[in-house]
Write a protein that holds these residues in place. Structure first.
Motif, short mmCIF file in Angstrom:
data_model
loop_
_atom_site.label_atom_id
_atom_site.label_comp_id
_atom_site.label_asym_id
_atom_site.label_seq_id
_atom_site.Cartn_x
_atom_site.Cartn_y
_atom_site.Cartn_z
N LEU A 4 12.20 -25.78 17.09
CA LEU A 4 10.55 -25.11 16.88
C LEU A 4 10.02 -25.89 15.54
CD1 LEU A 4 10.56 -21.50 17.89
CD2 LEU A 4 8.62 -23.51 18.74
N ILE A 5 11.02 -25.97 14.95
CA ILE A 5 11.43 -26.18 12.97
C ILE A 5 11.21 -28.13 13.45
CG2 ILE A 5 11.94 -27.25 10.56
CD1 ILE A 5 10.97 -24.78 11.43
N ARG A 6 11.66 -28.56 14.09
CA ARG A 6 11.74 -30.24 14.45
C ARG A 6 10.53 -30.03 15.11
NH1 ARG A 6 17.01 -29.82 15.68
NH2 ARG A 6 16.35 -29.74 18.16
N GLN A 7 9.70 -30.11 15.87
CA GLN A 7 8.66 -29.81 16.60
C GLN A 7 7.25 -29.75 15.59
OE1 GLN A 7 8.49 -27.39 19.96
NE2 GLN A 7 9.08 -28.54 21.15
N TYR A 8 7.78 -28.94 14.46
CA TYR A 8 6.44 -28.72 13.51
C TYR A 8 6.28 -29.95 12.69
CZ TYR A 8 4.75 -26.70 9.15
OH TYR A 8 4.26 -27.01 7.67
N GLU A 9 7.76 -30.63 12.36
CA GLU A 9 7.80 -31.33 11.73
C GLU A 9 6.98 -32.67 12.10
OE1 GLU A 9 8.35 -32.00 8.34
OE2 GLU A 9 9.94 -30.51 7.69
N LYS A 10 7.31 -32.83 13.16
CA LYS A 10 6.74 -34.10 14.41
C LYS A 10 5.24 -33.97 14.33
CE LYS A 10 7.24 -36.20 18.48
NZ LYS A 10 7.79 -36.04 20.34
N LEU A 11 3.98 -32.35 14.63
CA LEU A 11 3.14 -32.00 14.40
C LEU A 11 2.23 -33.44 12.85
CD1 LEU A 11 0.95 -31.20 16.00
CD2 LEU A 11 1.57 -29.36 14.86
N VAL A 12 3.19 -32.85 11.95
CA VAL A 12 2.99 -32.25 10.66
C VAL A 12 2.71 -33.87 9.86
CG1 VAL A 12 3.13 -32.93 8.23
CG2 VAL A 12 3.92 -29.91 9.03
N LYS A 13 4.13 -34.76 10.47
CA LYS A 13 4.13 -35.91 10.61
C LYS A 13 3.28 -37.16 11.37
CE LYS A 13 7.10 -39.83 10.49
NZ LYS A 13 8.98 -40.42 10.54
N ASN A 43 4.35 -18.62 10.82
CA ASN A 43 4.67 -17.86 9.22
C ASN A 43 5.57 -17.50 8.76
OD1 ASN A 43 2.25 -19.52 8.70
ND2 ASN A 43 1.03 -17.41 8.41
N ASP A 44 6.33 -16.68 9.54
CA ASP A 44 7.37 -15.66 9.26
C ASP A 44 9.31 -17.30 9.39
OD1 ASP A 44 6.53 -13.97 8.15
OD2 ASP A 44 6.77 -12.80 10.20
N LEU A 45 8.82 -17.09 10.27
CA LEU A 45 9.64 -18.80 10.69
C LEU A 45 10.01 -19.84 9.88
CD1 LEU A 45 11.54 -19.83 13.33
CD2 LEU A 45 9.72 -21.17 13.61
N LEU A 46 8.63 -20.31 9.41
CA LEU A 46 9.34 -21.02 7.90
C LEU A 46 9.35 -20.83 7.22
CD1 LEU A 46 5.16 -23.33 8.23
CD2 LEU A 46 7.59 -24.04 9.11
N GLU A 47 8.67 -19.39 6.55
CA GLU A 47 9.78 -19.03 5.38
C GLU A 47 11.24 -18.96 5.21
OE1 GLU A 47 8.56 -17.49 2.52
OE2 GLU A 47 6.88 -18.46 2.62
N LEU A 48 11.82 -18.30 6.86
CA LEU A 48 13.07 -17.89 7.08
C LEU A 48 13.54 -19.54 7.06
CD1 LEU A 48 14.72 -16.66 7.78
CD2 LEU A 48 14.67 -16.86 10.09
N GLN A 49 13.75 -20.55 7.39
CA GLN A 49 13.89 -21.38 7.96
C GLN A 49 13.75 -22.86 6.92
OE1 GLN A 49 16.27 -22.76 11.13
NE2 GLN A 49 15.50 -20.42 11.47
#
Length: 111
Positions: A4-13, A43-49
């Motif tokens: 999920l974090i990798r997908q988020y980073e890809k989305l942001v990029k 939001n909780d996931l981002l804070e944690l990861q």
């Protein structure tokens, strides 16, 4: 969670790379929707990861992109500010200096 974090980073990029920040900010609501998560869980996931919020992460990515543009192009600072969706040159200068320790002009000259 790492996926999920990798997908988020890809989305942001991708969002930053396509210049969409000039038209509309990248919100946590949008990102959560794209990842098929509730906003609270996202939001909780981002804070944690990542150890910080979505807004903080976006600011850091925008500054990283600005640093790259300052190093590799002769675009004006005003144009970079507009492309990255900052509200003003003054705010960009303040945030850039707070994060990097130097002004955008100094950074460009040193790199």
């Amino acid at each position: 969670n790492e996926l999920l974090i990798r997908q988020y980073e890809k989305l942001v990029k991708q969002y930053i790379g396509e210049g969409k920040l000039a038209q509309e900010p990248l919100t946590s609501t949008y990102c959560a929707g794209q990842l098929h998560l509730s906003e609270a869980y996202f939001n909780d996931l981002l804070e944690l990861q990542l150890g910080h919020t979505h807004n903080c992460h976006i600011q850091l990515r925008r500054i990283d992109t600005a640093k790259e543009k300052l190093r590799s192009s002769d675009e004006s600072i005003s144009k970079i500010v507009y492309e990255l969706g900052f509200p003003s040159v003054q705010y960009f200068n303040f945030l850039f200096q707070k994060i990097t320790g130097s002004t955008p002009n100094s950074y460009r000259l040193l790199n």
